[in-house]
Scaffold this motif. Structure first.
Motif, PDB file in Angstrom:
ATOM      1  N   PHE A  28       0.850  -1.195   0.000  1.00 27.09           N
ATOM      2  CA  PHE A  28       0.000   0.000   0.000  1.00 27.09           C
ATOM      3  C   PHE A  28       0.882   1.241   0.000  1.00 27.09           C
ATOM      4  CE2 PHE A  28       0.661  -1.149   4.415  1.00 27.09           C
ATOM      5  CZ  PHE A  28       0.965   0.052   5.034  1.00 27.09           C
ATOM      6  N   ILE A  38      -6.230   1.769  11.150  1.00 29.26           N
ATOM      7  CA  ILE A  38      -5.925   0.397  10.742  1.00 29.26           C
ATOM      8  C   ILE A  38      -6.861  -0.507  11.526  1.00 29.26           C
ATOM      9  CG2 ILE A  38      -4.171  -1.401  10.582  1.00 29.26           C
ATOM     10  CD1 ILE A  38      -2.065   0.832  10.624  1.00 29.26           C
ATOM     11  N   TRP A 209      -9.012   8.046   6.211  1.00 24.12           N
ATOM     12  CA  TRP A 209      -8.726   6.844   5.442  1.00 24.12           C
ATOM     13  C   TRP A 209      -8.790   5.638   6.371  1.00 24.12           C
ATOM     14  CZ3 TRP A 209      -5.503   6.074   0.576  1.00 24.12           C
ATOM     15  CH2 TRP A 209      -5.766   7.111  -0.345  1.00 24.12           C
ATOM     16  N   MET A 211      -7.809   1.338   6.703  1.00 20.60           N
ATOM     17  CA  MET A 211      -7.202   0.126   6.169  1.00 20.60           C
ATOM     18  C   MET A 211      -7.904  -1.058   6.808  1.00 20.60           C
ATOM     19  SD  MET A 211      -3.289  -1.224   6.563  1.00 20.60           S
ATOM     20  CE  MET A 211      -2.634   0.074   5.545  1.00 20.60           C
ATOM     21  N   LEU A 217      -4.221  -7.658   3.180  1.00 22.89           N
ATOM     22  CA  LEU A 217      -4.831  -6.341   3.096  1.00 22.89           C
ATOM     23  C   LEU A 217      -6.126  -6.463   2.300  1.00 22.89           C
ATOM     24  CD1 LEU A 217      -4.448  -3.311   3.664  1.00 22.89           C
ATOM     25  CD2 LEU A 217      -3.362  -3.136   1.441  1.00 22.89           C
ATOM     26  N   PHE A 220      -7.947  -0.518   1.328  1.00 24.49           N
ATOM     27  CA  PHE A 220      -7.282   0.666   1.864  1.00 24.49           C
ATOM     28  C   PHE A 220      -7.687   1.847   1.003  1.00 24.49           C
ATOM     29  CE2 PHE A 220      -3.261   3.303   2.207  1.00 24.49           C
ATOM     30  CZ  PHE A 220      -3.597   3.802   3.450  1.00 24.49           C
TER      31      PHE A 220
END
Lengths: 254, 293
Positions: A28, A38, A209, A211, A217, A220
Motif C-alpha cells: 500500500f 488500521i 482513510w 485500512m 490487506l 485501503f
C-alpha cells in the motif's frame, strides 16, 4: 523532492511468527497529511504491521520506504506510540521524564537531556492537558493519563509521520476526545498519522482513510469508500454481525 | 587496618553490584544475574588453568565472554520456545556443573577450592597484596574491584539515558535508533565482569544477593531511577560495613553477614517505606476508606 514521494510505501510485505504467517503480501501507499485507521479482527496483524514497518520485528520479505528512503535514513522524522501495556508503569520515573525520553533520538549517543528538552517536554504535556501532573510518579496516573503522557512523548519527537498502537484502549471518554482532537491538530499541520484501532463504531467519525486488515490487506482508501458492509464482512469473515437500519449501520463483533 | 581493607573491598563490590542490579531488577532479569554468576565458574577455572594466576586480565575477559555466552544461550533457547525460567535453569546449571567437574579434576594443580568459589572469603583479601616495583600498594582484590567499579560507573554514566530507555521501553528505544541489543549485552558484560571481580571476596552465590537485594530495597524507597541507583549503592555499602561488624561480633562469615544485613534492610524497607511499604500502604488504604465512608 522528498515531499513529492509518499510518506510510507509498503511493497509485498510478509511477516511470520514461528512459521505461522501473520502478514501476507501487503502492499500500500500512504498519502500525506491523512488520519488513517488500521482496522481488523484480533490477530489480524495490525500491531505487527506497524512493528515490521518500523523494523521492530523482522520481515520475511518486502520493501518499506518513507518518502522514498529507507527507514534508517529518516528515523528521526518517525514517531511511535507503543501499546500502553507494553511498558512497566511501576518504573521509577515521573511523567515529565517519560516525555523527555521522546527527545533521546535527537540527542545522539552522548548528549544528556537538558533545559531545552525539559521545556519541550513541558510544552507537550500542556498540549495533552497534563502539565499539572508533570512530577507525578507514572504508576499513580490513571489509564487515560498514562496514554496522554505517551502521546506527549510522541509529540515531543516532532515527527512527520506517527504510528500509534491502540491509543484508545482503556481510556476514559475525556481522554479519547482529547486524543482525537490532538490527532486532528497533527493532521492540520500536514502530518500523517496511522492508528491501530479496534472500535468499529468510531471509525467513520475519526478517520479520513481506513485500512481493513486481516493477515492480508482487504481494502485501503478513503473511509467512505472502504468502510462498507461488504468489505467489512470480507475482512472479518463470520465474526461480524452488521445491523443496518434506516441508513445507520451498527456493528457487532463476536 | 585489615578490617578497613575488607570493608573498602566489600563496599566496592556492593557499589558496582548495586548500580548494575538496579537495571537487572527493573528489567526483571535478576535471575539472569544469578545465572551469570554461576555460569562463569568454568571460565574462571579454565583461565586459572591456562594462566596459573588469579589476577590476569585474561581471566576477567574469559569469564566475561562466558557470561555473554550464557545470556546468548538463554535468549536463544527462549526464542526457540522454551519457557524463560527453564532455559535459565538449564543453561546455568549445565555450565556450573562443568565448572564443578573442572575444579574437582584439577584441584591439585590450582589453588582454588569450591567453598571459596561459592561463598568467597573476604577475610583473606588483605593478605594477597599487590606489589608495584617494591612498594606494597594494598590488597590485589581492592585494585581489581576499583578498576571494575570505575568501568561500571563510567559506562553507566556515559550511556545513562540509553540504559534507562532500554529498561523502560525497549520498543521506543529501538524506534528512536538506540541499539537495544547492543546495550543489553553491554549490561550483561558488565554484570559478568563485576561477578568475576567479586567472586573471590563474596563468592558466586552471595554476589547475587548484592546484585538483587540492595536494588530491590532502593526500589521500595524512591520513585526516581537515579535516586534508586544512588540509594542502592549506599544500601550496599551500609550492608558491607554493618555486616563486617556483625561478623566480627558473631565470629561468622563476613560475606554471609553482609548479605544477611542487606536482607534485614530490605525487610525494614518493605515494612516501613513511606511510599511502597506495607505500613504506608495500610495507612493510605485506611485514609482512602475513611474518605469514601
Amino acid at each position: 523532492m522528498i515531499q513529492s514521494k509518499a510518506p510510507l510505501k509498503v511493497t509485498d510485505l510478509s511477516v511470520s511468527y514461528h512459521d505461522k504467517p501473520v502478514l501476507e503480501h501487503i502492499s500500500f501507499e500512504v498519502p500525506e497529511g491523512k488520519l488513517i485507521g488500521i482496522v481488523g479482527p484480533n490477530g489480524a496483524g495490525k500491531s505487527t504491521l506497524i512493528k515490521s514497518v518500523l523494523e521492530l520485528v523482522p520481515r520475511l520479505k518486502g520493501e518499506v520506504t518513507f518518502w522514498g528512503q529507507p527507514y534508517k535514513r529518516v528515523q528521526k522524522r518517525i514517531g511511535y506510540v507503543p501499546q500502553r501495556e507494553s511498558v512497566d508503569w511501576d518504573f521509577p520515573t515521573n511523567a515529565l521524564d517519560v516525555v523527555m525520553m521522546g527527545r533521546y533520538g535527537h540527542l545522539g549517543w552522548f548528549r544528556r537531556p537538558g533545559k531545552e528538552e525539559r521545556r519541550l517536554a513541558l510544552e507537550s504535556l500542556r498540549m495533552v492537558g497534563m502539565e499539572a501532573y508533570s512530577d507525578r510518579q507514572i504508576s499513580q496516573l490513571s489509564g487515560g493519563q498514562q496514554q496522554r503522557v505517551f502521546l506527549a512523548r510522541a509529540l515531543v519527537q516532532d515527527a512527520r509521520i506517527y504510528f500509534m498502537d491502540e491509543p484508545f484502549v482503556g481510556v476514559d471518554a475525556a481522554t479519547e476526545k482529547a486524543i482525537i482532537t490532538l490527532l486532528n491538530d497533527l493532521k492540520r499541520q500536514g502530518k500523517t498519522v496511522l492508528v491501530v484501532h479496534h472500535d468499529l463504531s468510531t471509525v467513520k467519525e475519526y478517520f479520513d482513510w481506513t485500512m481493513l486488515l486481516n493477515v492480508r490487506l482487504h481494502a485501503f482508501g478513503p473511509t467512505d469508500e472502504v468502510f462498507t458492509p461488504s468489505l467489512l464482512k470480507k475482512t472479518y469473515g463470520g465474526r461480524l454481525t452488521i445491523l443496518e437500519q434506516e441508513g445507520k449501520m451498527s456493528l457487532l463483533t463476536n | 587496618m585489615s578490617g578497613w581493607w575488607i570493608m573498602l573491598t566489600g563496599s566496592l563490590v556492593a557499589i558496582s553490584c548495586g548500580i548494575l542490579g538496579c537495571f537487572l531488577v527493573l528489567r526483571r532479569l535478576a535471575m539472569v544475574g544469578d545465572a551469570i554468576s554461576h555460569a562463569i565458574l568454568p571460565g574462571i577455572v579454565i583461565a586459572y588453568l591456562l594462566s596459573g594466576s588469579r589476577d590476569s586480565l585474561v581471566m576477567l575477559f574469559g569469564a566475561a565472554l562466558i557470561g555473554l555466552v550464557t545470556v546468548f544461550l538463554i535468549q536463544w533457547f527462549q526464542n526457540s520456545g522454551i519457557p524463560s525460567d527453564a532455559s535459565i535453569g538449564v543453561v546455568f546449571t549445565a555450565l556450573f556443573s562443568v565448572g564443578v567437574i573442572l575444579v574437582s579434576l584439577y584441584t591439585r594443580q590450582i589453588d582454588l577450592d569450591l567453598d571459596c568459589v561459592l561463598f568467597g572469603e573476604i577475610a583473606f583479601v588483605p593478605f594477597d597484596r599487590l606489589i608495584v616495583g617494591s612498594v606494597d600498594i594494598g590488597p590485589r582484590a581492592f585494585w581489581g574491584l576499583l578498576l571494575c567499579f570505575l568501568l561500571v560507573a563510567t559506562i553507566i554514566t556515559l550511556f545513562y539515558k540509553q540504559f534507562k530507555l532500554c529498561s523502560f521501553d525497549p520498543a521506543l528505544a529501538a524506534a528512536l535508533g538506540i541499539p537495544v541489543a547492543f546495550f543489553h549485552y553491554v549490561l550483561m558484560g558488565l554484570v559478568s565482569v563485576t561477578t568475576v571481580a567479586s567472586f573471590e571476596s563474596v563468592g558466586a552465590i552471595l554476589v547475587v544477593g548484592l546484585l538483587v537485594v540492595p536494588p530491590a530495597t532502593a526500589y521500595l524507597l524512591t520513585d526516581r531511577l537515579h535516586v534508586m541507583i544512588l540509594l542502592s549503592a549506599f544500601i550496599g555499602v551500609l550492608s558491607t560495613v554493618l555486616g563486617y561488624y556483625v561478623a566480627y561480633w558473631l565470629d561468622a562469615s563476613i560475606a554471609g553477614c553482609m548479605v544477611a544485613v542487606a536482607g534485614v534492610l530490605f525487610v525494614l524497607a518493605f515494612l516501613f517505606s513511606p511510599k511502597h511499604g506495607l505500613m504506608g500502604r495500610r495507612k493510605r488504604l485506611a485514609k482512602r476508606m475513611a474518605v469514601t465512608v
